[in-house]
Design an enzyme around this catalytic site. Structure first.
Site, short mmCIF file in Angstrom:
data_model
loop_
_atom_site.label_atom_id
_atom_site.label_comp_id
_atom_site.label_asym_id
_atom_site.label_seq_id
_atom_site.Cartn_x
_atom_site.Cartn_y
_atom_site.Cartn_z
N LYS A 22 74.49 85.96 -91.24
CA LYS A 22 75.16 84.86 -91.96
C LYS A 22 75.84 83.89 -90.99
O LYS A 22 75.62 82.68 -91.08
CB LYS A 22 76.22 85.43 -92.91
N ASN A 23 76.63 84.43 -90.06
CA ASN A 23 77.43 83.52 -89.24
C ASN A 23 76.61 82.77 -88.18
O ASN A 23 77.11 81.87 -87.53
CB ASN A 23 78.62 84.26 -88.62
N CYS A 116 86.83 82.18 -96.82
CA CYS A 116 87.73 83.26 -97.27
C CYS A 116 89.18 82.93 -96.99
O CYS A 116 89.51 82.35 -95.97
CB CYS A 116 87.37 84.56 -96.57
N ARG A 121 93.90 79.39 -91.09
CA ARG A 121 92.63 78.90 -90.57
C ARG A 121 92.60 77.39 -90.27
O ARG A 121 91.78 76.64 -90.84
CB ARG A 121 91.48 79.30 -91.49
N ASP A 304 85.60 91.09 -88.61
CA ASP A 304 84.86 91.15 -89.88
C ASP A 304 84.49 92.58 -90.28
O ASP A 304 84.06 92.82 -91.40
CB ASP A 304 83.59 90.30 -89.79
N ARG A 396 78.17 85.97 -101.10
CA ARG A 396 78.12 84.90 -100.09
C ARG A 396 77.58 85.43 -98.78
O ARG A 396 77.07 84.65 -97.96
CB ARG A 396 79.54 84.36 -99.84
N1 EPU Z 1 91.94 78.98 -85.07
C1 EPU Z 1 92.91 78.03 -84.88
N2 EPU Z 1 92.51 76.74 -84.73
C2 EPU Z 1 91.20 76.37 -84.73
C3 EPU Z 1 90.22 77.36 -84.92
C4 EPU Z 1 90.63 78.68 -85.09
O1 EPU Z 1 94.11 78.32 -84.88
O2 EPU Z 1 90.90 75.17 -84.58
C5 EPU Z 1 92.35 80.39 -85.28
C6 EPU Z 1 91.98 80.86 -86.69
O3 EPU Z 1 92.96 80.51 -87.63
C7 EPU Z 1 91.85 82.35 -86.52
C8 EPU Z 1 91.29 82.47 -85.08
O4 EPU Z 1 91.59 81.23 -84.43
O5 EPU Z 1 93.11 82.95 -86.58
C9 EPU Z 1 89.81 82.74 -85.01
O6 EPU Z 1 89.08 81.74 -85.64
P1 EPU Z 1 87.58 81.37 -85.30
O7 EPU Z 1 87.55 79.89 -85.15
O8 EPU Z 1 87.07 82.20 -84.18
O9 EPU Z 1 86.87 81.78 -86.62
P2 EPU Z 1 85.91 80.91 -87.54
O10 EPU Z 1 84.97 80.16 -86.69
O11 EPU Z 1 86.70 80.18 -88.56
C10 EPU Z 1 84.02 82.71 -87.63
C11 EPU Z 1 83.36 83.46 -88.75
C12 EPU Z 1 84.33 84.44 -89.35
C13 EPU Z 1 84.80 85.40 -88.25
C14 EPU Z 1 85.38 84.61 -87.07
C15 EPU Z 1 85.78 85.48 -85.90
C16 EPU Z 1 81.83 81.79 -89.60
C17 EPU Z 1 81.47 80.87 -90.68
N3 EPU Z 1 82.93 82.50 -89.77
O12 EPU Z 1 85.13 82.05 -88.25
O13 EPU Z 1 83.60 85.18 -90.32
O14 EPU Z 1 85.81 86.22 -88.76
O15 EPU Z 1 84.43 83.63 -86.62
O16 EPU Z 1 84.70 86.20 -85.45
O17 EPU Z 1 81.12 81.94 -88.62
C18 EPU Z 1 83.31 86.52 -92.21
O18 EPU Z 1 82.10 86.49 -91.98
O19 EPU Z 1 83.82 87.30 -93.06
C19 EPU Z 1 84.19 85.63 -91.47
C20 EPU Z 1 85.44 85.34 -91.85
#
Ligand code: EPU
Length: 417
Positions: A22-23, A116, A121, A304, A396
């Site tokens: 998915k990701n 989620c 975030r 995750d 999802r």
């Molecule tokens: N963060 C910030 N500012 C930013 C970006 C991130 O403070 O500009 C913080 C977030 O709030 C969080 C941490 O950094 O506390 C990690 O966020 P990251 O950006 O790495 O996560 P993401 O890109 O929003 C993706 C996956 C998530 C997975 C995370 C970590 C997708 C669509 N989502 O999220 O997947 O948990 O990386 O590996 O790729 C899931 O599949 O259940 C899921 C939540």
């Protein structure tokens, strides 16, 4: 309203085949619009996040053909349009259209993403990265406007190794003038998958999978082809299920090094598993040893998999400590597991889990995607019937979850209420 109904206690055997990640696919689809020709993705999971992204591509006048896990995206007629809130809020990954549209058109209007509810975030690292590449970013209520006369390569340091920011900056920088370096980049396998597609389309990206990524801007991106990597979170979820209920259960089509942290923790607990090529063979042991688990960025223990793992920890003999370090609010599953009979106490981002506790079937809620996976696991091991509400979260991210579990011997079905 749909409800997942599970009769617990059935042993699982046979084979569960892992789908595409998915990701990864949620970033590969937006990345495809950077091509001026056609992009083909193989091993595309049929989950609702995929379908939400197809809607956005079609809104932008791209043509999508999606059949038997193969997706062809014809991007020759892509036009720039506002991505409305009704589409952006369906999933987190809609934010990859920020980087992709900015890169292609030097202008993008898009609403804040969904996803989620597991913490605040923010997307400040994405925005800061775009600004360093020369974009002007305006926030108008819930809408973001990105514009640039031209994008220029820059040295970008991320305060945290964010998956989303690393990919989004890669997308924005791939056609910028000059060279971009992302330092403290995220190292997740999904990032390597996206960089491989972009390179296949003609980009010049090196270092993906390490904490320093170098992107030399190119003028044109053409045809591209890629296999979506196997979903390490889906694989991990079924491996945890196998630890609890497996009788010669085979989880097939995995990449072992993507699962090192989980497999090492399962070994520590005394789980009987072995990896043969791209498959995991797993059996439930007599007892589980309690352990400590802390989520970290890759190659650490994946956040995750934290919620699914915490269900397994309820079955260990003794006290386990689980710590979530990535998100501030990924504990939605705990009250429902306690309702089912677990003994879990939350202290900020830590859970103290006393086991082993028998779980009994209850009516519970999938408060988010991985909390939903945790509810499914709990339902599979509980005595009696578990009813899971708000299962759209689960659908999802897990392709054919009912069929995959049923084929392995579980008693699980979706009921329309
Ligand atoms: N963060 C910030 N500012 C930013 C970006 C991130 O403070 O500009 C913080 C977030 O709030 C969080 C941490 O950094 O506390 C990690 O966020 P990251 O950006 O790495 O996560 P993401 O890109 O929003 C993706 C996956 C998530 C997975 C995370 C970590 C997708 C669509 N989502 O999220 O997947 O948990 O990386 O590996 O790729 C899931 O599949 O259940 C899921 C939540």
């Amino acid at each position: 309203m749909k409800q997942l109904v599970i009769e617990g206690g059935k042993k699982l055997t046979g084979e569960i085949k892992i789908s595409g990640a998915k990701n990864s696919v949620v970033a590969l689809i937006p990345a495809a619009i950077l091509s001026d020709e056609e992009v083909t993705l193989y091993n595309v999971p049929n989950i609702s996040d995929t379908n939400a992204l197809i809607d956005i591509i079609e809104l932008l006048d791209g043509q999508v053909e999606y059949k038997d896990e193969v997706m062809r995206i014809d991007t020759r007629n892509i036009t720039n349009k506002v991505v409305p809130e009704s589409l952006s809020k369906k999933l987190r990954a809609s934010y990859y259209f920020m980087g992709a549209l900015l890169s292609k058109f030097k202008y993008a209007e898009i609403y804040f993403p969904g996803g989620c509810n597991i913490g605040s975030r923010p997307i400040d690292f994405h925005i800061k990265g775009f600004e360093q590449l020369g974009a002007k970013v305006t926030i108008d209520g819930n809408k973001y406007i990105f514009e640039a006369d031209k994008l220029k390569g820059a040295r970008i340091y991320l305060d945290f190794a964010s998956v989303g920011a690393t990919i989004n900056i890669m997308l924005a920088a791939v056609k910028a003038e000059g060279t971009t370096y992302i330092s403290n980049a995220a190292k997740e396998p999904e990032i390597v998958n996206i960089a491989s597609l972009l390179n296949n389309m003609g980009a010049k990206i090196t270092g993906a999978g390490t904490s320093e990524i170098k992107i030399e801007g190119v003028e044109h991106l053409g045809k591209g082809v890629i296999d979506v990597i196997p979903d390490r979170i889906e694989a991990g979820t079924y491996t945890i299920i196998g630890a609890l209920l497996g009788e010669n259960l085979r989880i097939s089509g995995i990449i072992e090094e993507h699962l090192d942290a989980l497999l090492s923790k399962l070994n520590e607990m005394g789980v009987d598993l072995k990896v043969v090529d791209n498959d995991i063979l797993i059996n439930k042991p007599e007892t589980f040893k309690p352990i400590n688990v802390k989520t970290l960025v890759f190659p650490g223990f994946a956040t995750d998999l934290g919620q699914p793992m915490s269900v397994l920890l309820t079955q260990a003999d003794g006290t386990s400590i689980f710590e979530e370090t990535i998100y501030e609010n990924r504990m939605g599953h705990v009250p429902f597991l306690n309702k089912m009979g677990a003994d879990m106490r939350v202290n900020d981002r830590t859970i103290i889990i006393n086991g082993a506790t028998k779980l009994k079937g209850e009516e519970v809620v999938a408060t988010d995607l991985r909390a939903g996976a945790a509810m499914v696991i709990a339902g599979l091991i509980a005595e009696g019937t578990t009813r899971v509400n708000e299962i759209d979260h689960i659908l999802r991210g897990y392709e054919n979850i009912v069929e995959k579990l049923e084929n392995a011997g579980a008693k699980i079905k979706i009921e329309e209420l």
